[in-house]
Design a protein around this motif. Structure first.
Motif, mmCIF file in Angstrom:
data_model
loop_
_atom_site.group_PDB
_atom_site.id
_atom_site.type_symbol
_atom_site.label_atom_id
_atom_site.label_comp_id
_atom_site.label_asym_id
_atom_site.label_seq_id
_atom_site.Cartn_x
_atom_site.Cartn_y
_atom_site.Cartn_z
ATOM 1 N N GLY A 105 -16.736 15.195 -15.876
ATOM 2 C CA GLY A 105 -17.697 15.928 -16.595
ATOM 3 C C GLY A 105 -17.186 17.307 -17.535
ATOM 4 N N LYS A 106 -15.972 17.437 -17.136
ATOM 5 C CA LYS A 106 -15.386 18.849 -17.993
ATOM 6 C C LYS A 106 -15.669 19.023 -19.209
ATOM 7 C CE LYS A 106 -11.544 18.630 -14.337
ATOM 8 N NZ LYS A 106 -10.315 18.659 -14.113
ATOM 9 N N ASN A 107 -15.394 18.073 -19.936
ATOM 10 C CA ASN A 107 -15.616 18.062 -21.560
ATOM 11 C C ASN A 107 -16.801 17.428 -22.085
ATOM 12 O OD1 ASN A 107 -12.948 19.437 -21.648
ATOM 13 N ND2 ASN A 107 -12.047 17.570 -21.000
ATOM 14 N N VAL A 108 -17.659 16.951 -21.347
ATOM 15 C CA VAL A 108 -18.801 16.428 -21.705
ATOM 16 C C VAL A 108 -20.154 17.132 -21.646
ATOM 17 C CG1 VAL A 108 -20.810 14.478 -21.179
ATOM 18 C CG2 VAL A 108 -18.292 14.049 -20.655
ATOM 19 N N SER A 109 -20.819 17.636 -22.763
ATOM 20 C CA SER A 109 -21.798 18.431 -22.769
ATOM 21 C C SER A 109 -23.114 17.725 -22.150
ATOM 22 C CB SER A 109 -22.121 18.795 -24.340
ATOM 23 O OG SER A 109 -23.415 19.718 -24.343
ATOM 24 N N GLU A 149 -16.498 7.943 -24.256
ATOM 25 C CA GLU A 149 -16.143 8.481 -25.428
ATOM 26 C C GLU A 149 -15.119 9.705 -25.221
ATOM 27 O OE1 GLU A 149 -20.211 8.210 -28.209
ATOM 28 O OE2 GLU A 149 -20.013 9.725 -26.811
ATOM 29 N N GLU A 150 -15.135 10.225 -24.235
ATOM 30 C CA GLU A 150 -14.064 11.520 -23.753
ATOM 31 C C GLU A 150 -12.723 10.526 -23.743
ATOM 32 O OE1 GLU A 150 -12.624 14.997 -23.783
ATOM 33 O OE2 GLU A 150 -14.886 14.619 -24.341
ATOM 34 N N PHE A 151 -12.795 9.476 -22.978
ATOM 35 C CA PHE A 151 -11.739 8.695 -22.744
ATOM 36 C C PHE A 151 -10.857 8.259 -24.026
ATOM 37 C CE2 PHE A 151 -13.162 6.914 -18.383
ATOM 38 C CZ PHE A 151 -12.970 8.092 -17.853
ATOM 39 N N GLU A 152 -11.771 7.873 -25.033
ATOM 40 C CA GLU A 152 -11.349 7.450 -26.555
ATOM 41 C C GLU A 152 -10.606 8.640 -27.197
ATOM 42 O OE1 GLU A 152 -14.294 3.847 -27.951
ATOM 43 O OE2 GLU A 152 -15.131 6.085 -27.827
ATOM 44 N N GLN A 153 -11.402 9.962 -27.101
ATOM 45 C CA GLN A 153 -10.728 11.078 -27.775
ATOM 46 C C GLN A 153 -9.632 11.634 -27.075
ATOM 47 O OE1 GLN A 153 -11.852 12.368 -30.536
ATOM 48 N NE2 GLN A 153 -13.194 10.500 -30.543
ATOM 49 N N ASN A 154 -9.418 11.385 -25.613
ATOM 50 C CA ASN A 154 -8.334 12.029 -24.651
ATOM 51 C C ASN A 154 -7.891 10.909 -23.774
ATOM 52 O OD1 ASN A 154 -6.465 13.458 -23.320
ATOM 53 N ND2 ASN A 154 -7.917 14.955 -22.517
ATOM 54 N N PRO A 155 -6.960 10.060 -24.312
ATOM 55 C CA PRO A 155 -6.662 8.704 -23.605
ATOM 56 C C PRO A 155 -5.844 9.221 -22.210
ATOM 57 C CG PRO A 155 -6.038 8.464 -25.817
ATOM 58 C CD PRO A 155 -6.696 10.046 -25.801
ATOM 59 N N LYS A 188 -9.377 -0.980 -20.965
ATOM 60 C CA LYS A 188 -10.175 -0.462 -19.660
ATOM 61 C C LYS A 188 -11.435 0.327 -20.125
ATOM 62 C CE LYS A 188 -6.943 0.178 -16.139
ATOM 63 N NZ LYS A 188 -6.451 1.034 -15.047
ATOM 64 N N ILE A 189 -11.843 0.867 -21.437
ATOM 65 C CA ILE A 189 -12.925 1.376 -21.800
ATOM 66 C C ILE A 189 -13.847 0.226 -22.343
ATOM 67 C CG2 ILE A 189 -13.817 2.687 -24.048
ATOM 68 C CD1 ILE A 189 -11.310 4.074 -23.885
#
Length: 686
Positions: free
Chosen positions: A607-611, A628-634, A663-664
Motif C-alpha cells: 500500500g505504499k504507493n496506493v492512495s 495497477e501499481e504492479f503494472e507501473q512498477n514491475p 502474474k498480473i
C-alpha cells in the motif's frame, strides 16, 4: 445453542479493539517435543532421531489407531480393509477373462499409429474410441476394468507400480465408476482425453451458462458494504498442513520419486547410501513431520499475541493429510490425520471456533468426492454414500470441538462436508467442498456439461441469499482456488461460481479464502465476467494462504488477519514463516527448534504507493489498485514472488516482462476460463 451464541458474542466484544498488537517479533520453538500434546505414545516422543508416534483415537469407533498405520519403517503397500464400490455387473464373472483380453486388443489396435482410419483429429478420435471400449467393459463386467487398467499401464509403461495404483485396491474402482457413468464419446470424454491421457483431445470450450431464473431475487440497486465499526478482531488463517505421521528422520530427503523423507523411498541412484538425511524438522521435498507441526502450533499464539485469549475464530482451508502415493493411502490414514490435527488445533489455538473446508488430500481415494446422483445413474445406492464415512468423521470432530452445532454438523454430513454458520456477530461462514470443481477428481468427469451436478453451488447461492435477506456479511471458505492461472479448477463450475460471487458482491461477500497451492497469492473477482477489469468493477477478493508444509521448495508459514468486527472486511494481514534451509543445523540437539519470524504486513508491503485511506479495508478495489501499481512498477512483482514462496531460497525470480504480465493476469482471474486466457507457465514458484 443460545448459551453458545451468547458466549461467542461476549468473546467477540472482549477481543474487539480499535488497534491490535502482535506478540513476539520472533519465536524460537523448544528443542524438546512437548509431551503433553498427546496423552500417550507408541515410542519415546522426546527422541531426536525419530518422530513421535502418538496414540490417536478414531472419533467414530472410540478405538485407537494401531501403530502399524503410521510406523515409518513398515508403511502399508495397499489397504485391504476399505470397501470397494463398483457398479452392478450383469455378466457372468467366468466370462471376464476373454472380455478383458478383447478390450485390451481393441485398444492396442486403436493406439497403433499405422491405423490411419481416424482422419485429421486422429489422436482425439482414438482416445474417445478407447474410452468407449472401456465403458462397454465397465457396463458388462465392472470388476474387469481394474484388470484392464493394470494391463494397459504395464504395456504402455505409465507407471512402475501399476497394480498398486490402478488395481481394485486403488484407482481401479474409481475409474470403473467414471467409465460406466460418463458420456465418454462426447464432452466428458473430450475432457478426460485432454486431462488424463496426455492432452490427446483439445480442451473443449466451457458450456454456455444460462443464469435466467437462477437467483431468487435480483441484485439490490446500489448494493454496497456496510459502514465499519472501527473495532478489530484477530482471525487466523492456516492451510495445507499435510501432516506426515510416517516421516522418517534421517531418511532420504533427496529421493527420486513421490514423497521424500520416507524410509521406503530412497534415491534410485544411490540405493545403499542416504545422500541427504531428512532433518528432524522437515525439508523442501517432504511434508510436515510432528516436530515441525508442534513447533508451528506453539509459535502461532506467541507471535500473534493471542496467548491466553485465542482468536475470534480460525479459518482452515484444507489439506491435513500427507501426499502419499495412492497405494499407501487408506480411509484409516485420513481419519487418523483428521483426528490428530483437529485435536491439536483445539489444544493450541485457544477458545475461538475453527471453520474448515475439505482439501483434495482429505479424502480417499485422494481428490475423490462423488455427487450423490452417481448412485442413481448406476443403480447402486452405496455409490451415492461411498464418502459418507469422511463427512461423518469431520462433522463429528468439528462438533465435538464445539466449533459447530449439532444442526450444522448434520448439514455438513448432507452437503459433502460443506456447511453454513450464521454467527451471532452478523457474519455467515459458508464452507464448500472444492473437490467438486478440482480437475484431478475423476468423478467430476461425469455429466461435465452441467456446471453443478453435485448441487454444491446451488447450496452456496441459497446461503448467500439467506445472508442478504438477513442483512449479514459472508465469508466463503474452500480449498482449491477457483481461478489464478486456471491450472487447478474446471471451467464450468468455476464459471458459475464467478457469477454467484458477482451477484452477491460487494454487499454480502466480504472475503473468500482458498489454499491448495501452498503459496501466498490472491485473485480478484469483477462484475460482468471481468469484461472490464477495473477498480470500479472489482467486487470481491480471494486470499490464498501459504502452507505449513514445505512441499515443494517452500518455507513454512501462516497468516493472521485484522478484521473489522462489523463489516468483516480485512484491514491488514500479517504473515510469518520459518526458514526450512536452517533445519539441518537443528538435528541431534534439544537446545532449540525452528525460529519463526515476521515476514510482512500486507497493507505496508503493497500500500505504499496506493492512495487509500488508512482505515479503509483491503478489499477488491484496493487489490486492483495494487495490480495497477504492479503494472507501473514491475519490480514490485519480484517482491510479490518472494512472498509467494515465503522467502524460500529456491523460489525463482520474476523479472522479465512476460512473467510480470502473466502474474498480473492471474491476480485478475477468479475462474478457470479466465485463468486459462493468461500466459501459462508462471503460476507457481515451486
Amino acid at each position: 445453542m443460545l448459551f453458545q451464541a451468547v458466549i461467542l458474542a461476549l468473546a467477540a466484544i472482549a477481543r474487539a479493539q480499535s488497534s491490535l498488537t502482535l506478540g513476539n517479533a520472533t519465536y524460537v520453538a523448544a528443542g524438546v517435543f512437548p509431551t503433553d500434546a498427546f496423552a500417550s505414545y507408541y515410542n519415546s516422543p522426546t527422541a531426536t532421531n525419530e518422530q513421535p508416534q502418538p496414540v490417536v483415537t478414531n472419533v467414530l469407533t472410540g478405538q485407537a489407531f494401531p501403530h502399524a498405520l503410521t510406523d515409518p519403517n513398515n508403511i502399508p503397500v495397499n489397504d485391504t480393509a476399505d470397501p470397494r464400490t463398483l457398479p452392478p455387473s450383469p455378466l457372468d464373472p467366468s466370462l471376464a477373462g476373454p472380455l478383458v483380453q478383447s478390450a485390451f486388443n481393441q485398444i492396442l489396435s486403436l493406439a497403433n499409429p499405422n491405423n490411419t482410419a481416424w482422419g485429421n483429429n486422429s489422436n482425439c478420435a482414438r482416445c474417445l474410441a478407447g474410452l468407449e471400449v472401456g465403458k462397454s467393459l465397465a457396463v458388462a463386467s465392472a470388476g474387469s476394468v481394474p484388470t484392464l487398467a493394470v494391463q494397459l499401464c504395464n504395456y504402455f509403461k505409465f507407471s512402475t507400480t501399476c497394480e498398486q495404483t490402478y488395481g481394485i485396491l486403488a484407482l481401479g474402482q474409481v475409474i470403473t465408476q467414471v467409465l460406466a457413468a460418463a458420456d465418454v464419446g462426447g464432452y466428458d470424454g473430450q475432457n478426460i482425453c485432454n486431462n488424463f491421457v496426455s492432452g490427446l483431445c483439445p480442451l473443449p470450450p466451457p458450456s454456455p451458462l444460462n443464469m435466467t431464473g437462477y437467483f431468487a431475487k435480483p441484485k439490490p440497486a446500489n448494493a454496497s458494504a456496510p459502514a465499519p465499526s472501527g473495532q478489530r478482531v484477530k482471525v487466523l488463517h492456516m492451510s495445507d498442513f499435510h501432516l506426515d505421521a510416517r516421516y522418517a528422520t534421517f531418511a532420504e530427503a533427496n529421493c527420486t520419486s513421490s514423497l521424500c523423507c520416507r524410509a521406503n523411498n530412497p534415491n534410485s541412484h544411490s540405493l545403499n547410501q542416504v545422500l541427504l538425511p531428512a532433518p528432524r524438522y522437515g525439508y523442501f521435498t517432504c511434508d510436515t513431520p510432528y516436530d515441525l507441526a508442534l513447533s508451528a502450533l506453539q509459535a502461532i499464539p506467541a507471535l500473534t499475541g493471542t496467548e491466553g485469549t485465542g482468536f475470534d475464530f480460525t479459518v482452515y482451508t484444507g489439506d491435513l493429510v500427507s501426499h502419499d502415493p495412492e497405494n499407501e493411502l487408506s480411509q484409516s490414514l485420513i481419519e487418523y490425520t483428521e483426528a490428530s490435527l483437529y485435536g491439536l488445533y483445539k489444544k493450541y489455538l485457544g477458545s475461538g471456533p475453527l471453520y474448515a473446508a475439505i482439501g483434495n488430500h482429505d479424502s480417499y481415494n485422494q481428490a475423490s468426492d462423488a455427487p450423490v446422483m452417481l448412485g442413481t445413474q448406476l443403480g447402486q445406492a452405496n455409490l451415492s454414500t461411498q464418502f459418507s464415512w469422511n463427512y461423518d468423521t469431520l462433522a463429528t470432530l468439528w462438533e465435538n470441538n464445539d466449533w459447530i452445532s449439532s444442526d450444522v454438523a448434520a448439514m455438513a454430513r448432507a452437503h459433502y462436508g460443506g456447511y453454513s454458520v450464521a454467527r451471532p456477530d452478523g457474519l455467515r461462514i459458508i464452507t464448500i467442498n472444492t473437490d467438486l470443481w478440482y480437475k484431478a477428481n475423476y468423478f467430476n468427469y461425469i455429466n461435465m456439461t452441467a456446471s453443478d451436478p453435485s448441487g454444491m453451488l446451488r447450496f452456496l447461492a441459497d446461503e448467500l441469499q439467506a445472508a442478504e435477506d438477513a442483512g449479514e456479511r459472508a465469508w466463503i471458505i474452500g480449498h482449491v482456488l477457483s481461478g489464478w492461472d486456471g491450472s487447478n479448477p474446471l471451467n464450468n463450475p468455476t464459471n458459475l461460481f464467478y457469477q454467484i460471487i458477482d451477484r452477491y458482491s460487494p454487499h454480502v461477500v466480504a472475503n473468500i479464502f482458498f489454499g491448495h497451492t501452498h503459496e501466498d497469492q490472491f485473485q480478484i473477482f469483477y462484475a460482468n465476467n471481468a469484461t472490464n477489469a477495473s477498480a470500479a468493477t472489482a467486487g470481491a477478493v480471494a486470499w490464498i494462504a501459504p502452507s505449513i508444509t514445505p512441499l515443494t521448495n517452500l518455507n513454512s508459514g501462516f497468516r493472521m488477519y485484522e478484521v473489522d468486527s462489523k463489516t468483516f472486511d480485512i484491514l491488514d494481514a500479517h504473515t510469518w514463516y520459518t526458514n526450512v534451509s536452517s533445519f539441518h543445523a537443528l538435528d541431534n540437539q534439544t537446545a532449540q527448534g525452528p525460529t519463526f519470524v515476521y515476514e510482512y504486513s500486507t497493507r505496508a508491503a503493497y500500500g505504499k504507493n496506493v492512495s487509500w485511506p488508512a482505515t479503509a479495508p483491503l478489499n477488491a478495489t484496493w487489490w486492483h489498485h495494487v495490480t495497477e501499481e504492479f503494472e507501473q512498477n514491475p519490480s514490485l512483482i519480484q517482491q510479490f514472488t518472494a512472498y509467494q514462496g515465503k522467502m524460500s531460497v529456491l523460489s525463482p525470480n520474476c523479472t522479465n516482462p512476460t512473467c510480470v504480465a502473466a502474474k498480473i493476469c492471474y491476480m485478475r482471474s477468479g475462474s478457470g476460463p479466465l485463468g486459462k486466457l493468461c500466459t501459462q507457465g508462471f503460476g507457481s514458484v515451486q
